[in-house]
Design a protein around this motif. Structure first.
Motif, short mmCIF file in Angstrom:
data_model
loop_
_atom_site.label_atom_id
_atom_site.label_comp_id
_atom_site.label_asym_id
_atom_site.label_seq_id
_atom_site.Cartn_x
_atom_site.Cartn_y
_atom_site.Cartn_z
N ARG A 1 -0.55 38.70 -112.91
CA ARG A 1 -0.32 36.97 -112.03
C ARG A 1 -1.86 37.39 -110.65
N LEU B 1 -4.10 35.08 -110.68
CA LEU B 1 -4.39 34.09 -108.99
C LEU B 1 -5.03 32.53 -108.94
N PRO B 2 -6.50 32.91 -109.17
CA PRO B 2 -7.56 31.67 -109.18
C PRO B 2 -6.90 30.68 -109.94
N ILE C 1 -3.76 29.72 -110.60
CA ILE C 1 -2.58 29.33 -110.21
C ILE C 1 -3.57 28.27 -108.76
N TYR C 2 -4.30 28.94 -108.27
CA TYR C 2 -5.04 27.76 -107.08
C TYR C 2 -5.39 26.53 -107.80
N SER D 1 -4.74 24.73 -109.90
CA SER D 1 -3.53 24.33 -110.76
C SER D 1 -3.53 24.53 -112.14
N VAL D 2 -3.99 25.16 -112.62
CA VAL D 2 -3.44 25.46 -114.27
C VAL D 2 -2.42 25.47 -114.47
N GLU D 3 -2.17 24.86 -115.83
CA GLU D 3 -0.90 25.08 -116.28
C GLU D 3 -0.26 26.39 -116.31
N LYS D 4 1.07 27.19 -116.81
CA LYS D 4 1.40 28.29 -116.66
C LYS D 4 1.26 28.73 -117.69
N ARG E 1 -3.01 29.29 -117.52
CA ARG E 1 -3.62 30.54 -117.38
C ARG E 1 -3.00 31.27 -118.12
#
Ligand code: ATP
Ligand code: MG
Lengths: 407, 231
Positions: free
Chosen positions: B102, B106-107, B109-110, B112-115, B118
């Motif tokens: 995780r 983190l970058p 996630i910020y 908004s890249v698909e799960k 990422r």
């Protein structure tokens, strides 16, 4: 950042310090559940008072003799003690006024009522045939007083269930027996159905006799103590009250309303007064509970501020690697709101359970309303937003460089 | 390409102000591996924060790939960081409550890249610094210092930046672990052509670079090609 990621971050943050999150939430749980319980108690009181007022009859206007005012001073006697209403007044109301369904005049006073071996002091009410309908009384055994008996001055009586219990023992045989009211013999012809409610004025604790019998043998005069008038519907009650007032003023030759020798009570007014009293009571209880909710909110804010101080470096790191100010703000606000929301839901469940228990175990009557639950839910979210707003703002405005240098 | 012209940075302090950078100018071409050296307090971290779009200069210009970064607002700087820069900090690199995976994601996630995407990218990134499956779900307190720094490098790589900045990445590591971490940087530079700027106190560490800039009192005192490493 996606919504589900906000949730995941929130979950990670809150679950990594479970004890603290739990204790903070407890403040909200207690606050919300006490609001629910207090409001339920208040509304329970309200509905039980309301239903007991309504049980004495529906769409009711009651006329009672007023304090007789004499010109040139003098002490006025208390309400209800004056003698100004007669059976003719009742008949005129029945005959001349619109919106009237039924009129039930009564003469009531307290007397010693005895049988062989038992006696009680109770209200003896002289009534007409219309009384059960107007005052919502029904007969369980035997029959009620008829107008025929009233005309013939029959010495018959119908007893309330409490009086029956007092005089003839619990559920004892009463119909056909003789009782003495103020020393005069009456034959019991009926027993009324138990209505519940206790204390002074309970309709179970009464003896009914024909009204003219009461006037002739007990009071010895032509006056009556109450005229109960049943209106046709609840919308016409005010008009009904006004026309009765005008009619009686005219009949009694009084031109000034303030000098009236009678009082009129409208049942709707009584209900309104009672519910404004219980409303105040409910508000007061809710306010006390609200204070605990507020304290819970301060707990949230305190925890959020502590947590932000502890996580200064973390916030700096998040911003340094790509979190926008608004994302940090949302994330911390969400932590606060999730705390209060979960606390709120648990609080609602707890509050509803406690309220039910109070009712079931007969401690106090409660009534839970859906609006109070919805309100509690909304309030818990609002508390999260209010008390989370400042901490979140503070977190979001941290300068990443200073936060990273922070020791 | 990085271009600094006459950059200064003045901090306001309680009493007055302190000038941490006093007119710094240099150019760094794409694909260079630069070491910045200098005594403590000479302004290296301050410079690095400006290069990393974490802060803006008090005066002077900073062009990153032709774009003037020195006048951008907070949110525009965030976009520059997310898009073009990977940062390895002097200390406190990982979120303590998040797993290795995780932390690296983190970058993204910020961003908004698909799960699924990422996660795949984070794994590639971790593998490139020599960390595998068995470490993905560790927390930072279950890792060694060298592993922490490598996770930090993996995170710096995950958004595929053209510029990687590292502030004393080997500061707390022993020689052997430093070698592993530096090896990771060297590969990124040589095999993938990424620009790397690294701050260090140690001569040995600086030897891995192909250009060394010396700093003192907020000014560049020397800027030399490292002959040994030139290819
Ligand atoms: N926020 C600030 N306010 C005031 N002065 C600051 C601030 N940040 C840094 N400084 C000062 O700027 C100078 C340069 O700091 P900087 O962190 O860039 O040094 P450095 O070269 O990285 O040192 P080190 O090798 O110890 O990390 C120091 O003297 C420091 O005290
Ligand atoms: Mg430094």
């Amino acid at each position: 950042m996606k919504v589900e990621d906000f949730f995941e971050e929130t979950l990670i943050a809150l679950s990594s310090n479970r004890v603290r999150s739990g204790l903070t939430m407890l403040g909200i749980v207690i606050g919300i559940s006490s609001v629910i319980v207090m409001v339920a108690i208040g509304q329970g009181a309200q509905s039980s008072i309301q239903s007991s007022i309504e049980s004495i009859g529906s769409n009711l206007v009651q006329v009672m003799p007023g304090a007789k005012r004499s010109f040139g001073g003098g002490v006025s006697s208390g309400r209800g003690t004056a003698q100004s209403l007669t059976l003719d007044d009742a008949d005129e109301i029945a005959a001349n006024i619109e919106f009237v369904n039924a009129v039930a005049p009564e003469v009531s006073s307290r007397y010693q009522v005895t049988t062989k071996g038992a006696n009680t002091n109770t209200s003896v009410v002289g009534v007409t045939e219309a009384y059960p309908n107007v005052r919502n009384v029904s007969v369980e055994l035997g029959v009620f007083i008829s107008d025929q008996q009233s005309k013939s001055l029959a010495k018959v009586a119908v007893v309330g269930s409490a009086v029956r219990d007092d005089l003839f023992g619990e559920n004892g045989e009463a119909v056909g027996k003789i009782i003495r009211i103020n020393g005069i013999q009456f034959t019991v012809v009926g027993v009324t159905e138990e209505k519940g409610g206790s204390g002074f004025g309970s309709q179970d604790d009464m003896v009914y006799i024909p009204i003219s019998t009461a006037q002739k043998y007990l009071t010895g005069n032509e006056y009556i103590t109450t005229i109960s008038v049943q209106g046709v519907d609840s919308d016409s009650m005010t008009e009904l009250q006004d026309s009765i007032t005008n009619l009686l003023l005219e009949r009694h030759n009084i031109s000034d309303v303030s000098l009236a020798d009678f009082n009129i009570l409208n049942q709707a007014d009584i209900v309104e007064t009672a519910s404004s009293v219980t409303g105040t009571f409910t508000t007061l209880l809710a306010a006390v509970a609200g204070i605990s909710l507020f304290v819970g909110g301060i707990g949230i804010m305190n925890m959020m501020l502590t947590s932000i101080t502890e996580r200064t470096k973390e916030i700096g790191l998040r911003k340094a690697i790509g979190a926008k100010r608004s994302e940090i703000n949302t994330q911390f606000l969400m932590e606060a709101v999730v705390l209060t929301l979960v606390g709120g839901v648990v609080g609602i469940i707890l509050g509803v359970c406690v309220s039910f228990m109070l009712s079931i175990f007969g401690v106090i009557q409660t009534s839970i309303s859906i609006p109070s639950i919805v309100l509690a839910f909304v309030v818990s979210v609002v508390i999260g937003i209010i008390f989370g707003y400042y901490p979140a703002k503070r977190a979001a405005s941290l300068d990443p460089i200073i936060a990273l240098r922070y020791e | 390409m990085i271009e600094l012209s006459d950059v200064t940075k003045t901090y306001k302090t309680g009493a007055g102000s302190f000038q941490a950078l006093r007119g710094v100018s240099f150019r760094i071409e794409d694909g260079e591996f630069v070491a910045i050296m200098g005594p403590s307090g000479s302004g290296k971290s301050t410079l690095m924060h400006i290069l990393g779009a974490l802060d803006t200069p008090t005066s002077g210009k900073y062009f990153l790939n032709g774009k003037d970064v020195s006048t951008l607002c907070e949110d525009e700087l965030v976009d520059i960081r997310l898009g073009q820069i990977g940062f390895v900090f002097q200390s406190f690199n990982l979120l303590p409550r998040a797993t290795v995976l995780r932390n690296v994601m983190l970058p993204l996630i910020y961003k908004s890249v698909e799960k699924s995407e990422r996660e795949a990218r984070a794994k590639v990134s971790l593998e490139s610094v020599g960390l595998y499956e068995e470490h993905y779900h560790h927390l930072s307190n279950q890792l060694s210092g060298g592993q922490i720094q490598r996770v930090a490098i993996a995170r710096a790589l995950v958004n595929d930046p053209s510029l990687i900045l590292a502030d004393e990445p080997t500061g707390n590591l022993d020689t052997k672990t430093s070698e592993i971490v530096l090896g990771a940087f060297q590969r990124l530079n040589q095999e993938q052509g990424r620009t790397i700027i690294l701050i260090t106190h140690e001569k040995d560490v600086a030897e891995h670079s192909d250009r060394i800039i010396h700093f003192k009192d907020g000014m560049v005192v020397s800027d030399t090609k490292n002959q040994k490493n030139l290819h």
